[in-house]
Structures are given as C-alpha cells and as structure tokens.
Scaffold this active site. Structure first.
Site, PDB file in Angstrom:
ATOM      1  N   ASP A 140     -22.082 -42.390 -38.205  1.00  0.00           N
ATOM      2  CA  ASP A 140     -23.124 -41.843 -39.105  1.00  0.00           C
ATOM      3  C   ASP A 140     -22.834 -41.592 -40.518  1.00  0.00           C
ATOM      4  OD1 ASP A 140     -25.766 -40.370 -39.328  1.00  0.00           O
ATOM      5  OD2 ASP A 140     -24.384 -39.253 -40.442  1.00  0.00           O
ATOM      6  N   ALA A 168     -28.351 -40.791 -40.345  1.00  0.00           N
ATOM      7  CA  ALA A 168     -28.447 -42.410 -39.768  1.00  0.00           C
ATOM      8  C   ALA A 168     -28.834 -42.238 -38.455  1.00  0.00           C
ATOM      9  CB  ALA A 168     -27.179 -42.898 -40.284  1.00  0.00           C
ATOM     10  N   ASP A 169     -28.006 -41.288 -37.649  1.00  0.00           N
ATOM     11  CA  ASP A 169     -28.184 -41.324 -36.111  1.00  0.00           C
ATOM     12  C   ASP A 169     -29.615 -40.782 -35.651  1.00  0.00           C
ATOM     13  OD1 ASP A 169     -25.572 -42.166 -35.229  1.00  0.00           O
ATOM     14  OD2 ASP A 169     -24.674 -40.210 -35.123  1.00  0.00           O
ATOM     15  N   VAL A 170     -30.054 -39.928 -36.491  1.00  0.00           N
ATOM     16  CA  VAL A 170     -31.460 -39.421 -35.824  1.00  0.00           C
ATOM     17  C   VAL A 170     -32.448 -40.429 -36.308  1.00  0.00           C
ATOM     18  CG1 VAL A 170     -33.125 -37.909 -36.523  1.00  0.00           C
ATOM     19  CG2 VAL A 170     -30.758 -36.869 -36.249  1.00  0.00           C
ATOM     20  N   GLY A 173     -31.994 -43.349 -33.668  1.00  0.00           N
ATOM     21  CA  GLY A 173     -32.976 -42.732 -32.575  1.00  0.00           C
ATOM     22  C   GLY A 173     -34.326 -42.917 -32.561  1.00  0.00           C
TER      23      GLY A 173
END
Length: 395
Positions: A140, A168-170, A173
């Site tokens: 991220d 960025a991960d969220v 997802g």
C-alpha cells in the site's frame, strides 16, 4: 430475513488487508468464506501488533469476521489436492500472491477451472497481471507513492504524506467486491466463470478522480495544497477558539449564508468573492479574513450555527471522539461479538444498511486454523486421514 449472498462459497487465499477486507464484506452479506492460511505461520497480520487483545492482534481482527479458518500446505501434493477439491465445490477464489505464483504451483485460474468451469477467481496484485511491473511486489505505501497520491497529500511547503490508513488496500478491496459481484451476476446469466485482474496501482489511479481529471484536461501537474481544495473556496481546515474544524462551502448560495453567519454579508457582494471562480483567484485574501472571524467562537458554537443554515462543517475529531459521536452510535458502527478468548470483542460495524437483506455478524474472526478439522470432515475426509495430514504437515 435471508442473506443476499447466501449459498455463495468463497475460498480466500488472501492475506493482510485488501483481500481479507473484500471477503469480510462478502461474508457480512451472507457468503460462506473459507480462509486458507499457511500451515505454519498463518496470515501475517496475526502478528502485527501491539495492540493485541487476549493474544489476538487488533489488525487481524479488523478484517476477518464471518470466516472459517483452515490451514493448508499448498506446496505439498496432498495439500494441492485438498485445495482443488475444495475449489471444485466453490464459487469464487480470492488470492493476492505475486503474479504467476499460483500458475507455477499448478493452481492458477486456467488449471483450476478444469475442475470447476464456473469458477470466478479474483487475482489481487500490486501492479496487475501484465505490464513491466507485473512481477514486482506492491505494498500500500509503495502504491500511495507511485500512484501520485502522496504528491498531492500534505502541506504545500512540507514533504509528501501518506494517508493515515492503507487506503490503496481498502479501495482495492472495495473494487474487488464490485468485480466479484459483477462476475457472479454474469455467471448467473451465462454460466461462465472468469478471472478478475485487479491491482492496487490501477485502483489508486482510478481513485484520484477530479485531481487526475484536472491534470488530463489542463496538462498542469497538481501540487500539494494541504487541507485546501483545488477547485472550491472556502473549503478547508480553520482554527476556532478551542480547536480546529472543517468548513466546506460548496457553492455561491452557501457562501452567502456563510458570510451572514460570520456577520460579514458584505463579503458575498464584493466582486473579489461573489463567485467561486473569483474566490479561487483571491483565495489568500479571503482565507485570511475567514481565519480571523472563525477564531472568535468555539467549534461547537460554529457547528450549531452552520448546521442551522445548511453549511457543511465538522470538528476534527480524534478516533475516540468519533466513536463517542451519537450519530456513529445510532448507526451501529460499533458492534460486539462473542469470542472464545477476547472478552466483549468490539469491532467496526458495516456501512451497508440493506432493508431486505441486512448484513449479519455470524462468526467472530476465527482463531488460527480453528475450522480445519470441521471443513475437511464436511469435504468427506475421515478423522484418520485428518490426523495423518497433521502428522505429515499438510495441515
């Protein structure tokens, strides 16, 4: 009431955040989530702390409810066989190994769909399944830097700053959820499975939204503006008598009401400030005036006045203050779950409020490998076989 995704089985090979966050959302909506963890170490986030609560890391707990956890050695032939059997009765595989890793193990999409032609596989990578960076790892933090996000985050004269959560991960997802739901709908109509190629980099670039559009339309590279907005004024953090608050005046009508609250209605009639375009040109002058006026009252006093007149505003809360907010409490954004080791486990609730198929919190974040035996028994393996798997480090 029924659950929206009841009957959908998802095999979750992902670790850390983007994939687990995606599958938790799908689990909240009723999907069966089987989380496969390394047979010796498990999801890395189990050790990401402190804080820990009764031995469970807060990081792991945030993204893993409504799942079953099994351990499996995917480097062993028997482990691959078990995995393939599990996938043959499943609907979706979510994985975030580096590009090509599962293919080399004989467990890639093309190989798995031989036993399950309707399979949907969501492959989450840092940079995607093609392109010059496809083989590089993507964390991220690195993506926030390379995507340009950090270049526009922070004070004008300061250093670039990352967002306070792994955004960025969220976002990846959430995009993965959209892709999976779309693929399930497509399969319902056609009977076809498919692979979803989704990368952190693509998702973060997409999420630059108006800033990216500003550049594409103007050719001018955006710069950091701190807490200000590139296209609207006043729209930023201001100091009040007892702290800081955000005021977001989105149009000329709001600005007129805003100046009346400040007891300076004349500002809305001045040619320098009468339109948003003019306010952008004379931003420094207007902000200086607003800062001086807003220092005269407390955040609560301003908030009450702004709310009455429909001016978007809010104090900069700490996380503690946010969770004590009556609106957050009323919306069930904190939930409690029973857990075998954590007393009164509290987790963040779901923002999805569905009137006919509400989210359900059925399972606490599972203990490491908690459901290995029960899942394998359901698959038809005997207790003796399971004992042998443990002896040979297959599970």
């Amino acid at each position: 009431m029924g659950m929206a995704l009841e009957g959908i089985k998802i095999i979750d090979l992902s670790r850390v955040l983007a994939g687990p966050f995606c599958t938790m959302i799908l689990g909240d909506l009723g999907a069966e989530i089987i989380k496969i963890e390394h047979h010796e170490s498990g999801d890395e986030t189990r050790s990401w702390g402190p804080p820990f609560t009764s031995g469970e890391s807060a990081y792991y707990l945030c993204a893993n409810r409504n799942k079953q956890s099994i351990t499996l050695n995917l480097k062993s032939e028997k482990g691959k066989e078990i995995f393939t059997n599990l996938v043959s009765s499943g609907d979706v595989v979510v994985q975030n190994f580096k590009t090509g890793t599962l293919d080399k193990m004989g467990l890639g999409f093309e190989q798995l769909k031989a036993s399950n032609p309707k399979l949907i596989m969501a492959s989450i990578t840092g940079f995607g399944l093609n392109g010059p960076y496809k083989d590089l790892p993507g964390y991220d933090y690195i993506i926030q830097a390379m995507s340009g996000l950090m270049s526009i985050t922070g004070e004008t004269e300061g250093s670039p700053v990352k967002v306070g959560v792994a955004i960025a991960d969220v976002l990846t997802g959430l995009y993965t959820c959209i892709g999976i739901l779309t693929a399930v709908y497509h399969r319902e109509r056609t009977g076809e499975g498919q692979e979803i190629d989704i990368s952190l980099m693509d998702c973060q670039v997409s999420s630059l939204i108006n800033v990216a559009s500003n550049y594409l339309c103007s050719g001018v590279d955006p710069v950091r503006m701190g807490n200000q907005h590139p296209n609207i004024v006043p729209y930023q953090v201001f100091p009040a008598k007892d702290g800081e608050l955000v005021v977001a005046v989105g149009n000329d009508n709001q600005f007129r009401r805003f100046t009346k609250i400040l007891e300076r209605p004349d500002l809305a009639n001045m040619k320098e400030f009468s339109t948003n375009e003019a306010r952008i040109r004379n931003k420094k002058q207007l902000i200086t005036i607003c800062e001086e006026l807003l220092m005269m009252k407390t955040r609560k006093e301003w908030k009450e006045q702004f709310d009455r007149e429909g001016i978007p505003s809010g104090p900069i809360n700490t996380i503690k203050e946010m969770f004590e907010n009556p609106q957050v409490k009323e919306r069930d954004m904190v939930i409690e779950m029973d857990h075998p080791s954590v007393k009164n486990l509290r987790l963040t609730g779901s923002p999805l409020k569905l009137s006919k198929t509400p989210v359900t919190m059925r399972k606490y974040p599972p203990l490491y490998g908690e459901h290995t035996d029960s899942v394998l028994l359901q698959m038809g393996y005997s207790k003796e076989e399971i004992a042998d798997f443990k002896l040979n480090k297959i599970i």
